[in-house]
Each structure stands twice: as structure tokens, then as C-alpha cells.
Design an enzyme around this catalytic site. Sequence first.
Site, short mmCIF file in Angstrom:
data_model
loop_
_atom_site.label_atom_id
_atom_site.label_comp_id
_atom_site.label_asym_id
_atom_site.label_seq_id
_atom_site.Cartn_x
_atom_site.Cartn_y
_atom_site.Cartn_z
CE1 TYR A 55 -4.34 0.99 -0.62
CE2 TYR A 55 -4.51 -1.23 0.59
CZ TYR A 55 -5.08 -0.21 -0.27
OH TYR A 55 -5.84 -0.34 -0.45
CD GLU A 57 -5.45 5.00 0.56
OE1 GLU A 57 -4.95 5.37 1.29
OE2 GLU A 57 -5.79 4.31 -0.04
CG ASP A 201 -7.25 10.57 -24.36
OD1 ASP A 201 -6.40 9.51 -24.53
OD2 ASP A 201 -8.59 9.45 -24.04
CB THR A 227 -3.84 3.75 -22.25
OG1 THR A 227 -2.97 3.75 -24.05
CG2 THR A 227 -4.68 3.82 -22.31
CE LYS A 230 -6.12 1.49 -25.28
NZ LYS A 230 -6.99 2.77 -25.67
NE ARG A 236 -4.52 -4.87 -20.01
CZ ARG A 236 -5.34 -3.69 -21.47
NH1 ARG A 236 -6.60 -2.77 -21.22
NH2 ARG A 236 -5.20 -4.48 -23.16
C1 LIG Z 1 -8.13 2.98 -25.10
C2 LIG Z 1 -8.58 4.55 -24.83
C3 LIG Z 1 -8.63 4.76 -23.18
C4 LIG Z 1 -9.04 4.14 -22.36
O1 LIG Z 1 -8.38 3.41 -21.80
P1 LIG Z 1 -8.79 2.21 -20.96
O2 LIG Z 1 -7.14 2.02 -19.86
O3 LIG Z 1 -9.32 1.05 -21.14
O4 LIG Z 1 -10.09 2.64 -19.65
C5 LIG Z 1 -8.92 6.37 -23.22
N1 LIG Z 1 -8.85 7.69 -24.26
C6 LIG Z 1 -8.55 7.00 -25.68
C7 LIG Z 1 -8.95 7.52 -27.01
C8 LIG Z 1 -8.17 5.66 -26.00
O5 LIG Z 1 -7.71 5.03 -26.63
#
Ligand SMILES: *Cc1c(COP(=O)(O)O)cnc(C)c1O
Length: 435
Positions: A55, A57, A201, A227, A230, A236
Site C-alpha cells: 500500500y 497511498e 488524449d 494509456t 497500447k 495496462r
Molecule cells: C483506450 C483509450 C482510453 C481508455 O483506456 P482504458 O485503459 O481502457 O480505460 C482512453 N482514451 C482513448 C482515446 C483510448 O483509445
Amino acid sequence: MPSEHRPLATRDRAVWEAICGEMHRQQDGLEMIASENYTSAAVMEATGSVLTNKYAEGYPGKRYYGGCQFADRVEELARERACKLFSAQHANVQPHSGSQANMTIYLTVLEPGDTVLGLDLAHGGHLTHGMKLNVSGKLYRFVAYGVDPQSHRIDFDQVAALAREHRPKLIVAGASAYPREIPHDRFAQIAEEVGAKLMVDMAHYAGLVAAGLHHNPVPVADFVTSTTHKTLRGPRGGVVFCRQEDARAIDRSVFPGLQGGPLMHVVAAKAVCFLEASEEDFRAYAQQVIDNARTLAETLAAGGLSLVSGGTDNHLMLVDVTPLEIGGRLAEEVLERCGITVNKNMIPFDTRKPMDPSGIRIGTPALTTRGMAQTEMRQIGGWILEALKSPDDEACHQRIRHSVREMCRQFPAPVPPGCEDVLSMPAAASLPSQD
Ligand SMILES: *Cc1c(COP(=O)(O)O)cnc(C)c1O
């Protein structure tokens, strides 16, 4: 041996078998879901580490728990490397996912009911950009912009017109299914004109940004989210970048605003990922991802499929399969039978329904990690065309499945430490069949 010391294979056979099945599935088929990738053995090792027990926090040096000296070190490494990689002033590496990273910005900048501009889900946007069932769409008033009906590129005249009309507090750029480079500076100009904050994003293309092959939103945006799993090829999870002046507010929104304890094993794996993404090999990888996407797109177009926007600049393409007189749902199913995993996807101005849309989305990040290049992309493009042109021909699908398996054997994916044995076992032995 006490049960807590027994390995998973004997302690919990059912879960172990499911994981082994998944390992075989990942080795045995062509993973072309644009948002997926194979992490390195080092990233998996960190993710499976003892840090899952801790933990922590709070933030390095300001924790609510004792015994955080190693957790602090790991988080400092992750933050420093993230900032260096993207030339950012501040990074928060604790968000559990990309969605949490986006909520962090909303919680920091917006009050419930405030107006936000975001890309239409049907034009490539993400759930967290205001979909009505998502918390973003429930708490805030999202207004959607889209792409131009001819070029399929973001319609900046529309973005500017909507911004002037609705005076949003925040403009959200970035997408999940957009095959072109996003010109962040044009969003920045519009945001400045109407006095909105800009959030980018970059969840999908962060790996290309890290490699210097997509321009970096950090210098022009107030907030950048991503993220890490990807194109960036880490564990993840999520990450947020901002200027120093907003660091305190952002950190408070993550904890205690949205989360409790961080997943320190994942934070450690993020640190490894940021190191890997800063290396020369990763740049070559990202360039190959783009080259592979381009080659695959050309192959599919030459074979009679229609591509949204006519092609791709990045790691993915959106393919309209309706010229072959099938829908996206059947296309996804047929390719799955051939051992090629993609997802059905809406295309802009789609006249079909979300559960059976006109398109499929195809990406190259995972196959590129396995070492596949243009030769393989031409071959795979040929298989995709052949299968989609004969959606009822099971013998054809079987033949392709066999060739896919042969190709996969030549390009093994990274194996988690300690699991080498599992892969030397035939998938059929003691495991559910993978066909
Ligand atoms: C994949 C994605 C997310 C969210 O990712 P998670 O980890 O699945 O919550 C947010 N924004 C965009 C543009 C994405 O492609």
C-alpha cells in the site's frame, strides 16, 4: 508445502489452464486489434512482482503508510522517465487506466454540467469523451465534433464553429479510431480563441509520440493523458502530464479524488516501459509499425476494400468492408476463424448499427513487436481479402488458419519469465483447444 507457496499450476488448476490457453492463443494467432500489444518480458516481470503487496497511498516522500522507501524509488523513476520521454514538466503515473487518467482532468477542470467539446464516438472518439452511458457523458455536457464527410479528416471549421457557439470550458482532442496524425496545434489555436483549456488524449498513439514519429501534444496542450499499454507497449494503465503550476491539483484529483492506493507493481512496469520507449530500438519499432500499417492499407485497397480517409499515417486503419457485400460483424467472425483478430467498428456517417457496423479496425503494433514487416503484411493482407471475399468457404478459412499458424511460429511473441515450458507443450495437450 503450505498452499500459499504452491505454484499456480497445482494450487489452482482452473485459472492456470485458462492463462495457459491465453498464452497459446496469443502466440498462435495474428493479433491485429489496434489497441493491443505484447509487453516485454521485463515489463511482465515487474507487473508480476511483490510490489503488488504494497500500500502506498500518497506520493513519494508523502505517503500515508510506512515501508514505502522502495515504492518511492519506483514511482520517482517512473515519473522522471515519463517526463523526460515526453518533455513534460509533471507526470502522474498512478491512474489505473486511460479512463481514470481522463476523469482526472475532468475532475480538475470541470464542474458538473460544464460544457466540453469531444470527438464523436462514431467518428473515432472514445467512451470517456462524453458517451451518454459513461460518467463523462452523465456529469458533463459534451458537444460532439466530427470528421469531414469527404476527407474523413477532423473538420476544424466545425470544431471552431462549435467552440464559438458553445464556449466550452475544455476541448478534448485524441481518438481511438482515427487513422491520421492529429494536428494538436489547430486545437490549441481554437482553445485559445474561446478561452478553453485543451486536453489531448494520446492513448492510442503515445508510442509514436515517444519515438518522435507523431508530433508531441505536451508543448501545446494544458493536459495530456494516455494509456501505457497500447503503442507505448507497457503494462495496462494510465498516465497524466501537465505543467508544474497544475501538478498539485492533478495529483489531488488522482488521489484522493479518484483512487486509493496506486498499483505499485504496475507503476514499476510503467517505469520499465518508459525506459524501453526511450531507446533507439523503440524508435525503429515505431517506424516499422507505421510502415507496416501503410503496406497493409495499400494491399487491402488494391484488393478492393475502401479505407476511411483513403489510408493511414499511424498504426491503424479503418476498413469499410461493405464493398464486399458483408458487414463488420461477419468480417470480424470470418477473420477470427482464420486466426486473425480484429474488431468491428463504426465508420464515419455509418448507416448500419453499432453491433453490426460497416467497418473493421486493424492495427499493426502487436505484430510489429513480433518482428513482422512488410513481406508479412502483404501476405496477411492477401489472406484478409481472400477470407472476406469468401465468407462461407470454411475450407478456405481452414487453409488460411494453417498458414497463419506457420507464420506465427516464425515470429514468437515475448514469453513471461518462467513460462517457457508452457509454450513448448502442444496447445492440445491438457488444454482447451485453441481453434
Ligand atoms: C483506450 C483509450 C482510453 C481508455 O483506456 P482504458 O485503459 O481502457 O480505460 C482512453 N482514451 C482513448 C482515446 C483510448 O483509445
